[in-house]
Design an enzyme around this catalytic site. Structure first.
Site, PDB file in Angstrom:
ATOM      1  N   LYS A  93     -17.196  27.821 -31.195  1.00  0.00           N
ATOM      2  CA  LYS A  93     -17.598  27.254 -29.898  1.00  0.00           C
ATOM      3  C   LYS A  93     -16.798  27.833 -28.740  1.00  0.00           C
ATOM      4  O   LYS A  93     -15.641  28.175 -28.866  1.00  0.00           O
ATOM      5  CB  LYS A  93     -17.429  25.729 -29.907  1.00  0.00           C
ATOM      6  CG  LYS A  93     -18.412  24.990 -30.774  1.00  0.00           C
ATOM      7  CD  LYS A  93     -19.849  25.064 -30.267  1.00  0.00           C
ATOM      8  CE  LYS A  93     -20.079  24.226 -29.031  1.00  0.00           C
ATOM      9  NZ  LYS A  93     -20.321  22.825 -29.345  1.00  0.00           N
ATOM     10  N   SER A  99     -13.415  24.480 -29.444  1.00  0.00           N
ATOM     11  CA  SER A  99     -13.598  23.204 -30.128  1.00  0.00           C
ATOM     12  C   SER A  99     -12.550  23.107 -31.226  1.00  0.00           C
ATOM     13  O   SER A  99     -12.202  24.108 -31.842  1.00  0.00           O
ATOM     14  CB  SER A  99     -14.998  23.144 -30.728  1.00  0.00           C
ATOM     15  OG  SER A  99     -15.026  22.250 -31.811  1.00  0.00           O
ATOM     16  N   GLU A 135     -18.787  21.373 -16.749  1.00  0.00           N
ATOM     17  CA  GLU A 135     -19.263  20.025 -17.077  1.00  0.00           C
ATOM     18  C   GLU A 135     -18.518  18.978 -16.259  1.00  0.00           C
ATOM     19  O   GLU A 135     -19.091  17.991 -15.804  1.00  0.00           O
ATOM     20  CB  GLU A 135     -19.077  19.742 -18.571  1.00  0.00           C
ATOM     21  CG  GLU A 135     -19.968  20.597 -19.449  1.00  0.00           C
ATOM     22  CD  GLU A 135     -19.566  20.491 -20.911  1.00  0.00           C
ATOM     23  OE1 GLU A 135     -20.088  19.611 -21.598  1.00  0.00           O
ATOM     24  OE2 GLU A 135     -18.705  21.285 -21.357  1.00  0.00           O
ATOM     25  N   GLN A 177      -7.549  -1.722   4.674  1.00  0.00           N
ATOM     26  CA  GLN A 177      -6.491  -0.982   3.976  1.00  0.00           C
ATOM     27  C   GLN A 177      -7.073  -0.267   2.749  1.00  0.00           C
ATOM     28  O   GLN A 177      -6.521   0.717   2.281  1.00  0.00           O
ATOM     29  CB  GLN A 177      -5.375  -1.946   3.555  1.00  0.00           C
ATOM     30  CG  GLN A 177      -4.278  -1.305   2.732  1.00  0.00           C
ATOM     31  CD  GLN A 177      -3.060  -2.208   2.620  1.00  0.00           C
ATOM     32  OE1 GLN A 177      -2.311  -2.359   3.570  1.00  0.00           O
ATOM     33  NE2 GLN A 177      -2.876  -2.823   1.466  1.00  0.00           N
ATOM     34  N   LYS A 188      -8.379   3.887   2.209  1.00  0.00           N
ATOM     35  CA  LYS A 188      -7.656   5.140   1.972  1.00  0.00           C
ATOM     36  C   LYS A 188      -7.864   5.733   0.586  1.00  0.00           C
ATOM     37  O   LYS A 188      -8.097   6.941   0.444  1.00  0.00           O
ATOM     38  CB  LYS A 188      -6.163   4.923   2.226  1.00  0.00           C
ATOM     39  CG  LYS A 188      -5.887   4.752   3.691  1.00  0.00           C
ATOM     40  CD  LYS A 188      -4.512   4.218   3.964  1.00  0.00           C
ATOM     41  CE  LYS A 188      -4.522   3.465   5.273  1.00  0.00           C
ATOM     42  NZ  LYS A 188      -5.258   2.161   5.204  1.00  0.00           N
ATOM     43  N   ASN A 220      -2.323  -1.744  13.785  1.00  0.00           N
ATOM     44  CA  ASN A 220      -3.773  -1.542  13.756  1.00  0.00           C
ATOM     45  C   ASN A 220      -4.190  -0.223  14.411  1.00  0.00           C
ATOM     46  O   ASN A 220      -4.998   0.523  13.854  1.00  0.00           O
ATOM     47  CB  ASN A 220      -4.480  -2.716  14.441  1.00  0.00           C
ATOM     48  CG  ASN A 220      -4.285  -4.011  13.676  1.00  0.00           C
ATOM     49  OD1 ASN A 220      -3.759  -3.994  12.557  1.00  0.00           O
ATOM     50  ND2 ASN A 220      -4.688  -5.122  14.272  1.00  0.00           N
ATOM     51  N   SER A 234       0.814  -1.223   0.000  1.00  0.00           N
ATOM     52  CA  SER A 234       0.000   0.000   0.000  1.00  0.00           C
ATOM     53  C   SER A 234       0.846   1.272   0.000  1.00  0.00           C
ATOM     54  O   SER A 234       0.305   2.370  -0.023  1.00  0.00           O
ATOM     55  CB  SER A 234      -0.934  -0.001   1.212  1.00  0.00           C
ATOM     56  OG  SER A 234      -0.186  -0.121   2.416  1.00  0.00           O
ATOM     57  N   THR A 284     -39.125  26.816 -11.789  1.00  0.00           N
ATOM     58  CA  THR A 284     -39.478  25.525 -11.198  1.00  0.00           C
ATOM     59  C   THR A 284     -39.724  24.621 -12.396  1.00  0.00           C
ATOM     60  O   THR A 284     -40.175  25.105 -13.448  1.00  0.00           O
ATOM     61  CB  THR A 284     -40.759  25.592 -10.336  1.00  0.00           C
ATOM     62  OG1 THR A 284     -41.849  25.975 -11.180  1.00  0.00           O
ATOM     63  CG2 THR A 284     -40.631  26.601  -9.190  1.00  0.00           C
ATOM     64  N   HIS A 285     -39.393  23.363 -12.288  1.00  0.00           N
ATOM     65  CA  HIS A 285     -39.490  22.427 -13.424  1.00  0.00           C
ATOM     66  C   HIS A 285     -38.674  22.926 -14.622  1.00  0.00           C
ATOM     67  O   HIS A 285     -38.986  22.592 -15.755  1.00  0.00           O
ATOM     68  CB  HIS A 285     -40.947  22.212 -13.860  1.00  0.00           C
ATOM     69  CG  HIS A 285     -41.881  21.912 -12.739  1.00  0.00           C
ATOM     70  ND1 HIS A 285     -42.227  20.643 -12.346  1.00  0.00           N
ATOM     71  CD2 HIS A 285     -42.538  22.744 -11.883  1.00  0.00           C
ATOM     72  CE1 HIS A 285     -43.061  20.689 -11.323  1.00  0.00           C
ATOM     73  NE2 HIS A 285     -43.256  21.963 -11.019  1.00  0.00           N
TER      74      HIS A 285
HETATM   75  N1  ARG Z   1      -1.325  -0.990   5.757  1.00  0.00           N
HETATM   76  C1  ARG Z   1      -2.294  -1.407   6.695  1.00  0.00           C
HETATM   77  C2  ARG Z   1      -3.590  -0.632   6.494  1.00  0.00           C
HETATM   78  O1  ARG Z   1      -3.559   0.358   5.850  1.00  0.00           O
HETATM   79  C3  ARG Z   1      -1.782  -1.152   8.077  1.00  0.00           C
HETATM   80  C4  ARG Z   1      -2.348  -2.034   9.132  1.00  0.00           C
HETATM   81  C5  ARG Z   1      -1.934  -3.430   8.924  1.00  0.00           C
HETATM   82  N2  ARG Z   1      -2.225  -4.244  10.056  1.00  0.00           N
HETATM   83  C6  ARG Z   1      -2.086  -5.576   9.986  1.00  0.00           C
HETATM   84  N3  ARG Z   1      -2.353  -6.236  11.054  1.00  0.00           N
HETATM   85  N4  ARG Z   1      -1.745  -6.169   8.889  1.00  0.00           N
HETATM   86  O2  ARG Z   1      -4.640  -1.020   6.937  1.00  0.00           O
END
Ligand code: ARG
Length: 477
Positions: A301, A295, A308, A340, A343, A128, A41, A173-174
């Site tokens: 244009k 364009s 958009e 994970q 993110k 964790n 990651s 409206t509408h």
């Molecule tokens: N890279 C992991 C995440 O973003 C970190 C936590 C990983 N913990 C584990 N017990 N493997 O969630």
């Protein structure tokens, strides 16, 4: 089948993979290229580097203060973290895929810089609670920054509303012409929407501002840690109550994404109006050159591409919210590697909304409103029919429903003659309702109409001026 898989697998293999020295103690060799492709990651979670270092600093100081690690080791760790921080700022930090994520990359580098003392930093901590803390801090920072960017858009809307407090345009409206309104009033509607977006973010911030650090892997720790100490050092209001909840809660990210999705929807409505208003059919708005595109085939244009794209990008942000809701749905307590995947949606939604806010602010700041076209359209479509009905109620004492019927008949006559209500001869009106006198003319006409709408929250220019001032006080101070 197996051979086929191996051939296909090559796309993920970039040479032999080094064994992860962080957790590799009981493993034989390196992981497969496929395993790395799905597991690593660092390519995206490197964005957590500042929060990861801040979290480690706070944890280290607490460990020293509690006598869990020695002061000399603590010093070395803090110095090492400073070097890591500098290397990242200077672009020399080695982000390495063999260390999977930002947490292990920082720790591995720390070990290279300061030696064995680095190994003491992870005492009474797990990735964790570390990732739960880092990510919360990141979302909190992003949220604070976005508050400022939403405010900047509100500031432009308020300034343009003041400039156009008395500019008359058709209200719809509408998407049918309904009643005349002022442009300033219309723009201030968006200021209110954005104000609620800010309120939602502020609410989410308050709930998210508790520290998971010290939850450790899931059960807490046997070391005498001080969770209040780290919570305070990181600007959290307090430690979270329950270690199991601490490592498994991603509500803060969901609430944040939900607030962003609603904000993106608001921006898409604004963008849609910009697109409509820029068309030849409306002609209410001309975007500055710097926010228009041409364009490649049609030289005449002038396209509102930015608007958009803002309109389109709400789709991504809604998708990001959905993605994380689905990741979390049905996930057993506590941490699962599924998390994970929390993110990227948050990063994407943040980047997208940041860009959309900048685009809307830039477009509106530099746009040229074509008030002549707006005024001309405000008179179309019998937009003052309600004013006529209101007059019949006020001047002649008709019940509103009866007045509605009378005006319907008058509109039909005007339609037959192909003219607006204010140009219909009085005799034609009197043929429908004989008690109508020429004072009725004072309420017909778009400008008269908006001037009369002085009820609280109404569109009259004097109201809009007051509302804009009030909005400055509520949102910009
Ligand atoms: N890279 C992991 C995440 O973003 C970190 C936590 C990983 N913990 C584990 N017990 N493997 O969630």
């Amino acid at each position: 089948m197996a051979a086929h898989f191996r051939t296909r697998q090559r796309q993920w293999d970039d040479g032999p993979v080094a064994k992860n020295t962080m957790w590799g103690g009981r493993f034989g060799g390196g992981t497969s290229g496929v395993m790395d492709a799905i597991n690593v990651s660092i390519d995206f979670d490197r964005r957590l580097h500042a929060q990861d270092i801040a979290g480690s600093r706070a944890h280290c100081r607490m460990l020293v203060a509690q006598g869990i690690i020695g002061a000399a080791d603590g010093e070395r760790i803090l110095e090492g973290l400073e070097t890591v921080e500098r290397e990242i700022a200077e672009g020399t930090f080695p982000f390495r895929r063999e260390f999977e994520d930002i947490h292990m990359n920082v720790e591995a580098r720390l070990r290279e810089l300061i030696g064995d003392a680095a190994g003491r930093l992870h005492t009474a901590r797990s990735r964790n609670d570390q990732v739960a803390t880092d990510f919360r801090l990141w979302v909190r920072d992003a949220l604070d920054r976005l508050q400022g960017e939403i405010t900047a858009l509100q500031a432009v809307l308020i300034a343009r509303a003041e400039e156009h407090a008395a500019s008359v345009m058709p209200g719809f409206t509408h998407l049918q012409i309904a009643q005349p309104v002022t442009l300033g009033h219309h723009l201030l509607a968006y200021v209110e929407m954005l104000g609620r977006d800010r309120g939602r973010l502020a609410d989410a911030r308050e709930r998210m501002n508790v520290s998971p650090l010290g939850s450790a892997a899931l059960a807490g720790t046997s070391f005498p840690i001080d969770r209040r100490h780290t919570a305070e050092a990181l600007g959290f209001d307090r430690p979270c109550e329950n270690s199991i909840d601490g490592v498994s809660d991603r509500d803060f990210a969901l609430e944040y994404l939900a607030a962003l999705a609603i904000l993106a929807v608001h921006l898409s409505r604004l963008a849609e109006e910009i697109v409509l208003w820029c068309s030849d059919q409306f002609g209410f708005l001309r975007l500055a050159d710097e926010y228009s595109t041409g364009s490649s085939i049609m030289p005449q244009k002038r396209n509102p591409d930015a608007a958009e794209l803002v309109r389109a990008k709400a789709g991504r942000v809604i998708g990001d919210l959905n993605a994380l809701l689905v990741v979390m749905k049905g996930l057993p307590l506590t941490y699962g590697k599924d998390m994970q995947d929390d993110k990227e949606p948050v990063f994407e939604a943040t980047d997208t909304v940041t860009l959309c806010l900048a685009a809307c602010t830039g477009m509106l700041e530099s746009a040229n409103f074509r008030t002549d076209r707006m005024l001309a359209d405000a008179a179309k479509g019998f937009a003052t029919a309600t004013d006529l009905a209101d007059w019949l109620v006020r001047a002649l004492g008709l019940p509103f429903r009866d007045a509605h019927h009378v005006v319907g008949a008058i509109v039909k006559r005007a339609e037959g003659r192909g003219c607006g209500l204010e140009d219909l001869p009085l005799a034609e009106m009197q043929a429908v309702e004989p008690r109508i006198t020429e004072t009725v003319l004072t309420v017909l006409g778009a400008e008269n109409s908006v001037r009369s709408r002085t009820s609280f929250g109404g569109t009259a220019p004097e109201n809009v001026r007051k509302a804009a001032l009030e909005a400055r006080r509520r949102f910009l101070t």
